[in-house]
Every structure is written in C-alpha cells, then in structure tokens.
Design a protein around this motif. Structure first.
Motif, PDB file in Angstrom:
ATOM      1  N   LYS A 101       0.833  -1.208   0.000  1.00  0.00           N
ATOM      2  CA  LYS A 101       0.000   0.000   0.000  1.00  0.00           C
ATOM      3  C   LYS A 101       0.867   1.257   0.000  1.00  0.00           C
ATOM      4  O   LYS A 101       0.584   2.229  -0.696  1.00  0.00           O
ATOM      5  CB  LYS A 101      -0.939  -0.005   1.212  1.00  0.00           C
ATOM      6  N   MET A 102       1.927   1.239   0.815  1.00  0.00           N
ATOM      7  CA  MET A 102       2.832   2.387   0.830  1.00  0.00           C
ATOM      8  C   MET A 102       3.487   2.559  -0.536  1.00  0.00           C
ATOM      9  O   MET A 102       3.561   3.671  -1.076  1.00  0.00           O
ATOM     10  CB  MET A 102       3.920   2.213   1.895  1.00  0.00           C
ATOM     11  N   GLY A 103       3.962   1.454  -1.102  1.00  0.00           N
ATOM     12  CA  GLY A 103       4.606   1.512  -2.407  1.00  0.00           C
ATOM     13  C   GLY A 103       3.666   1.999  -3.490  1.00  0.00           C
ATOM     14  O   GLY A 103       4.058   2.785  -4.367  1.00  0.00           O
ATOM     15  N   ALA A 104       2.403   1.553  -3.432  1.00  0.00           N
ATOM     16  CA  ALA A 104       1.417   1.971  -4.433  1.00  0.00           C
ATOM     17  C   ALA A 104       1.170   3.472  -4.361  1.00  0.00           C
ATOM     18  O   ALA A 104       1.044   4.149  -5.394  1.00  0.00           O
ATOM     19  CB  ALA A 104       0.120   1.203  -4.241  1.00  0.00           C
ATOM     20  N   ALA A 112       2.050   6.125  -7.310  1.00  0.00           N
ATOM     21  CA  ALA A 112       1.016   6.994  -7.889  1.00  0.00           C
ATOM     22  C   ALA A 112       1.463   8.449  -7.892  1.00  0.00           C
ATOM     23  O   ALA A 112       1.216   9.188  -8.860  1.00  0.00           O
ATOM     24  CB  ALA A 112      -0.281   6.839  -7.110  1.00  0.00           C
ATOM     25  N   ASP A 113       2.153   8.876  -6.833  1.00  0.00           N
ATOM     26  CA  ASP A 113       2.575  10.272  -6.724  1.00  0.00           C
ATOM     27  C   ASP A 113       3.790  10.599  -7.594  1.00  0.00           C
ATOM     28  O   ASP A 113       3.851  11.665  -8.206  1.00  0.00           O
ATOM     29  CB  ASP A 113       2.913  10.598  -5.268  1.00  0.00           C
ATOM     30  N   GLU A 114       4.764   9.692  -7.649  1.00  0.00           N
ATOM     31  CA  GLU A 114       6.066  10.023  -8.228  1.00  0.00           C
ATOM     32  C   GLU A 114       6.381   9.344  -9.564  1.00  0.00           C
ATOM     33  O   GLU A 114       7.255   9.822 -10.296  1.00  0.00           O
ATOM     34  CB  GLU A 114       7.188   9.669  -7.227  1.00  0.00           C
ATOM     35  N   CYS A 115       5.710   8.243  -9.868  1.00  0.00           N
ATOM     36  CA  CYS A 115       6.133   7.428 -11.019  1.00  0.00           C
ATOM     37  C   CYS A 115       5.087   7.303 -12.119  1.00  0.00           C
ATOM     38  O   CYS A 115       5.435   7.126 -13.301  1.00  0.00           O
ATOM     39  CB  CYS A 115       6.503   6.010 -10.565  1.00  0.00           C
ATOM     40  N   SER A 116       3.813   7.350 -11.744  1.00  0.00           N
ATOM     41  CA  SER A 116       2.760   6.985 -12.689  1.00  0.00           C
ATOM     42  C   SER A 116       2.622   7.966 -13.859  1.00  0.00           C
ATOM     43  O   SER A 116       2.137   7.597 -14.925  1.00  0.00           O
ATOM     44  CB  SER A 116       1.413   6.858 -11.965  1.00  0.00           C
ATOM     45  N   ALA A 117       3.046   9.213 -13.669  1.00  0.00           N
ATOM     46  CA  ALA A 117       2.903  10.190 -14.761  1.00  0.00           C
ATOM     47  C   ALA A 117       3.692   9.762 -15.993  1.00  0.00           C
ATOM     48  O   ALA A 117       3.243   9.982 -17.125  1.00  0.00           O
ATOM     49  CB  ALA A 117       3.360  11.568 -14.293  1.00  0.00           C
ATOM     50  N   VAL A 130      11.810   4.019  -0.389  1.00  0.00           N
ATOM     51  CA  VAL A 130      12.422   3.427  -1.581  1.00  0.00           C
ATOM     52  C   VAL A 130      12.191   1.924  -1.594  1.00  0.00           C
ATOM     53  O   VAL A 130      11.851   1.334  -2.636  1.00  0.00           O
ATOM     54  CB  VAL A 130      13.929   3.743  -1.634  1.00  0.00           C
ATOM     55  N   ALA A 131      12.350   1.283  -0.442  1.00  0.00           N
ATOM     56  CA  ALA A 131      12.116  -0.163  -0.357  1.00  0.00           C
ATOM     57  C   ALA A 131      10.670  -0.496  -0.713  1.00  0.00           C
ATOM     58  O   ALA A 131      10.397  -1.477  -1.426  1.00  0.00           O
ATOM     59  CB  ALA A 131      12.447  -0.666   1.043  1.00  0.00           C
ATOM     60  N   ALA A 132       9.748   0.331  -0.265  1.00  0.00           N
ATOM     61  CA  ALA A 132       8.328   0.069  -0.518  1.00  0.00           C
ATOM     62  C   ALA A 132       7.993   0.224  -1.998  1.00  0.00           C
ATOM     63  O   ALA A 132       7.318  -0.633  -2.580  1.00  0.00           O
ATOM     64  CB  ALA A 132       7.471   1.009   0.325  1.00  0.00           C
ATOM     65  N   VAL A 133       8.440   1.298  -2.628  1.00  0.00           N
ATOM     66  CA  VAL A 133       8.082   1.511  -4.033  1.00  0.00           C
ATOM     67  C   VAL A 133       8.798   0.502  -4.933  1.00  0.00           C
ATOM     68  O   VAL A 133       8.226   0.018  -5.917  1.00  0.00           O
ATOM     69  CB  VAL A 133       8.355   2.965  -4.473  1.00  0.00           C
ATOM     70  N   ALA A 134      10.031   0.139  -4.578  1.00  0.00           N
ATOM     71  CA  ALA A 134      10.742  -0.875  -5.363  1.00  0.00           C
ATOM     72  C   ALA A 134      10.047  -2.228  -5.236  1.00  0.00           C
ATOM     73  O   ALA A 134       9.892  -2.959  -6.227  1.00  0.00           O
ATOM     74  CB  ALA A 134      12.195  -0.979  -4.901  1.00  0.00           C
ATOM     75  N   THR A 135       9.614  -2.551  -4.033  1.00  0.00           N
ATOM     76  CA  THR A 135       8.896  -3.809  -3.825  1.00  0.00           C
ATOM     77  C   THR A 135       7.578  -3.816  -4.595  1.00  0.00           C
ATOM     78  O   THR A 135       7.210  -4.816  -5.219  1.00  0.00           O
ATOM     79  CB  THR A 135       8.627  -4.018  -2.322  1.00  0.00           C
ATOM     80  N   TYR A 136       6.887  -2.695  -4.552  1.00  0.00           N
ATOM     81  CA  TYR A 136       5.614  -2.599  -5.281  1.00  0.00           C
ATOM     82  C   TYR A 136       5.825  -2.826  -6.775  1.00  0.00           C
ATOM     83  O   TYR A 136       5.100  -3.602  -7.408  1.00  0.00           O
ATOM     84  CB  TYR A 136       4.989  -1.223  -5.038  1.00  0.00           C
ATOM     85  N   ARG A 184       8.169  -4.448  -8.202  1.00  0.00           N
ATOM     86  CA  ARG A 184       8.619  -5.819  -8.447  1.00  0.00           C
ATOM     87  C   ARG A 184       7.507  -6.853  -8.241  1.00  0.00           C
ATOM     88  O   ARG A 184       7.657  -8.004  -8.674  1.00  0.00           O
ATOM     89  CB  ARG A 184       9.805  -6.141  -7.536  1.00  0.00           C
ATOM     90  N   GLN A 185       6.367  -6.434  -7.610  1.00  0.00           N
ATOM     91  CA  GLN A 185       5.314  -7.411  -7.343  1.00  0.00           C
ATOM     92  C   GLN A 185       3.936  -7.001  -7.854  1.00  0.00           C
ATOM     93  O   GLN A 185       2.976  -7.755  -7.711  1.00  0.00           O
ATOM     94  CB  GLN A 185       5.238  -7.706  -5.835  1.00  0.00           C
ATOM     95  N   ALA A 186       3.819  -5.836  -8.465  1.00  0.00           N
ATOM     96  CA  ALA A 186       2.524  -5.395  -9.013  1.00  0.00           C
ATOM     97  C   ALA A 186       2.374  -5.848 -10.466  1.00  0.00           C
ATOM     98  O   ALA A 186       3.344  -6.278 -11.100  1.00  0.00           O
ATOM     99  CB  ALA A 186       2.424  -3.872  -8.926  1.00  0.00           C
ATOM    100  N   TRP A 187       1.162  -5.779 -10.973  1.00  0.00           N
ATOM    101  CA  TRP A 187       0.843  -6.004 -12.395  1.00  0.00           C
ATOM    102  C   TRP A 187       1.291  -7.385 -12.903  1.00  0.00           C
ATOM    103  O   TRP A 187       1.597  -7.567 -14.075  1.00  0.00           O
ATOM    104  CB  TRP A 187       1.482  -4.932 -13.283  1.00  0.00           C
ATOM    105  N   GLY A 188       1.331  -8.356 -11.998  1.00  0.00           N
ATOM    106  CA  GLY A 188       1.771  -9.695 -12.397  1.00  0.00           C
ATOM    107  C   GLY A 188       3.267  -9.916 -12.286  1.00  0.00           C
ATOM    108  O   GLY A 188       3.753 -11.019 -12.565  1.00  0.00           O
ATOM    109  N   ASN A 189       4.025  -8.896 -11.899  1.00  0.00           N
ATOM    110  CA  ASN A 189       5.466  -9.086 -11.698  1.00  0.00           C
ATOM    111  C   ASN A 189       5.702 -10.015 -10.510  1.00  0.00           C
ATOM    112  O   ASN A 189       4.870 -10.113  -9.592  1.00  0.00           O
ATOM    113  CB  ASN A 189       6.158  -7.742 -11.435  1.00  0.00           C
TER     114      ASN A 189
END
Length: 418
Positions: A307-310, A314-319, A383-389, A391-396
C-alpha cells in the motif's frame, strides 16, 4: 649541356633506386601494411569488441591510451595503453604477442594477464580477425602514456597465480561452428560469446571470479548494477522480446517496452549501435535460443508495504510509467512484465530510483529521456516500498526489497563517483 645530361642521369638513377627500395619494402611488409579492407574490418571488429570503452579514459581525448580504473572483486586494475606507441603501447609487440594477449591471456614476454581483459571470451576470435584488429590499432594515433596496470594488493598482485586460475576456469580455443545450427545462429554465437564477451557481465561468478557455467547468461551484480538475465527466460530474460525487439534495443537503447541504463547504455552508445543490422539480428537469434532456468516463487510483500509503495508510485512514477506500469512505447519503459525489475538482485532498480539515469544517445534515439533521481526525496523505507511494489505489481514476481538493502545501496552510491 654535358652537366645537364649528367644531372638528368643522376636524377633518373635516384628515382629508379627509390622505386626499387619501395618495391622491396612493399614486398617485405606483406599484405597487412596497406590492406585497407583489413584495416576497415579491424575497425569494425574493434567496435564490436567495445575495446575503446575499457582502453580510453573518459575526458582524456586519448583514444586507446589506457588509464581507466577497472573494478574487480580483488581490487583495482588499470587498463593498459594499446596505441602503437613503441615505448608504452603495443607498437613494438609482435603479431603473436598481440594474439596471445587477446586470446590466450598472456602479454608481452609471456606475462600473465588478469581476466578483466576478457581473453576467456576473446579466445574464440579467429586469428584472421585478431590480425585485422591489430592492423586497425596500428593506424590509431600513438600516445606516450605509461600505465601501472596492476594495482592489486598482495597476494593477488602475483601474476603467476593466474596459472592455477586458468587451469580451472579458462578453456582456450577458437569458436567452432555447430553443424546443427544455422549460419546466422553460428554468427551470433561467435559474436556474443567471443568479441562482444556478453558473459563477462551477464554470467554469475563464483568466489574466485570464475564463470558459473551452469547459469550461463543468467545475470550478475557488478559496479553497483545488476547485469540482467539475457537468456530466453520468459520472466527475467528476453523470452518476452521478439528478435526485432532485441535488435532495436541493441541498436538504439530502446524498444517498445524497455530502455537501457548504466554500463549497458554505454555499451550500446559506443558499440552495438554501430554494428550492422545483420550482426545484431544474428546475436538476437542466438540469445533467443539460450535456455533459462525455473525460479522459485518469491515471498509476497506485506499489504502495508504494498500500500505504501502503491501510494508513492502513484505520486512520483505513474505520470511517466502510467498507473498500470505499461509506460509509453519508445519513450518511457514499461515496468509491468519488465525483466529488468524482476531480477533476483534489486541493485539496478535501487540505483535508478536513488540516483536516476542519464539518457543514452544513439543515431536511432538521439533525444531519449533520462530518469530523475529520487534519493534526495524518499527515505530508505519509502524506496524499499516503491521498489517492492514495482517488483510485485501487475503480475510481476520478484523478492521484496528490504530497508537494509536500500541503506547499503545508498551508502555504496555515496562512495562511488560514477
């Protein structure tokens, strides 16, 4: 009149003598001295081998003059001068000494080389190709640049120790084509396993820095990056890439899903982007035929971390990379299904998040975008949270990243200047 005739006779004799001497020198020099087709082929092969990358110190303006520090697990080596300077380069070397250094791991007077010089791969290069490279290097500007190559600490500075290492990890021999494979496959194998020495970075190494041949081309950590799996593995390798995808990546640094960074971006800019499409396609055909290895399912991250990574994503990467991680083809790389973010070792993704990347400029992509750094903005936990997200979101599917891994990566990057 008599003096004029005498002068003419003397002039004619001198011209005849000069022409005779020229003919003798040309006959003695043989085909290598002015064989421009061989020199041009050598120039191309030198590019394929990415020789300038190691033997030219950035900013020096002295091509092939050496002086570049090279990291090894046992300390630092410095690349030697390979210009034709007689005193500090290879100008006084014989052809056999040059060929031995390239393909047998021994330099002038039989001095043992370290495998930072990729003779363990270059051994597959034919003698004719090696001589073409030598012919080209003979034409570059000689540079007087004495280099202290061996800066290793005792006992690694004792070159005779390489005898035992070579017995264990070096199998000399020119590339032998396989009769059960196509000419294109064999050309790709010759390039990838020889001149391009792909396995030097992409094959795991043991404690003695020898190749783990059972995991050939399945990825290896070096210089603060992780050279990814380039087998046909569907998740971590190039299994999801077409041959055209591989060619585009090697030619421009981009394809429809990915973008090069770090040492690979440098390799593309200086080497593979200048290779012929036919050779790049041959390499792609070969890589697509390299088997991957089944991987155990990684541990799932906690809901709190995801949840933290997501939220950070959303704030820093999704654009740029889009909310679903699909990126924008040929512009921002896809993260969903991307092999680069699913490697066992998260070194590359952590480096990119913390420090960012510069763009790689090639003729095919002269204005490619870079990635901004977020190390100044995000804590180790974030950083650990967003990297983990990622690496494990969208079927990764890849192991979660710990805060301690990020702290180590951040500390290592502070110590590094590149």
């Amino acid at each position: 009149m008599r003096e004029w005739r005498a002068t003419q006779v003397a002039h004619t004799a001198l011209v005849a003598l000069a022409m005779s001497l020229f003919a003798c020198v040309s006959a003695t020099a043989g085909p290598d001295g002015q064989d421009f087709s061989r020199i041009e082929r050598g120039r191309y092969l030198t590019i394929v081998g990415d020789c300038a990358a190691c033997h030219t110190r950035p900013g020096s303006g002295q091509a092939f003059a050496g002086g570049l520090p090279l990291e090894t697990p046992f300390g630092t080596l410095v690349s030697p001068n390979i210009t034709p300077d007689l005193g500090t380069g290879i100008g006084a070397w014989t052809d056999d000494e040059f060929i031995n250094s390239l393909t047998r791991g021994t330099g002038r007077n039989g001095l043992h080389l370290y495998p930072a010089m990729p003779y363990t791969y270059m051994t597959k290069v034919t003698r004719d190709d090696a001589l073409a490279i030598r012919a080209y290097l003979n034409t570059v500007q000689p540079v007087y640049n004495p280099v202290k190559v061996n800066q290793l600490a005792f006992p690694f500075d004792i070159r005779e120790g390489m005898r035992a290492w070579n017995d264990l990890y070096f199998k000399p021999g020119t590339f032998q084509p396989r009769a059960d494979k196509s000419p294109e496959w064999n050309r790709g194998a010759y390039l990838a396993e020889g001149l391009m020495h792909c396995g030097l970075c992409h094959t795991p190494k043991n404690a003695a820095d020898g190749d783990e041949t059972s995991r050939h081309l399945q990825g290896y950590a070096l210089q603060g990056w992780y050279a990814p799996n380039i087998t046909n593995d569907d998740r971590r390798g190039v299994g999801g890439w077409s041959i055209d995808d591989i060619v585009a990546y090697l030619k421009t640094g981009h394809n429809r899903t990915s973008a090069a960074s770090g040492p690979m971006a440098d390799e593309i800019a200086q080497s593979s982007s200048k290779m012929t499409d036919a050779d790049l396609r041959a390499v792609a055909v070969y890589l697509k035929d390299q088997p991957g290895q089944a991987q155990a399912a990684p541990t799932a991250a906690s809901d709190g971390v995801m949840k933290m990574g997501a939220a950070i994503y959303a704030d820093e990467c999704s654009a740029c990379h889009t909310p679903k991680g699909t990126g924008i083809p040929e512009l921002f790389p896809s993260l969903a299904g991307a092999p680069s973010v699913q490697q066992a070792d998260p070194a590359s993704i952590l480096r990119v998040v913390l420090r960012g990347t510069r763009s790689v400029a090639t003729d095919g992509a002269p204005t490619a975008p870079g990635m901004p750094a977020f190390g100044w903005l995000l804590t180790d936990e974030q950083v650990a949270a967003v990297a983990t997200y990622i690496r494990q979101a969208w079927g990764n599917s890849a192991p979660p990243v710990s805060t301690s891994e990020v702290a180590t990566a951040r500390r290592t990057l502070v110590e590094r200047s590149d």
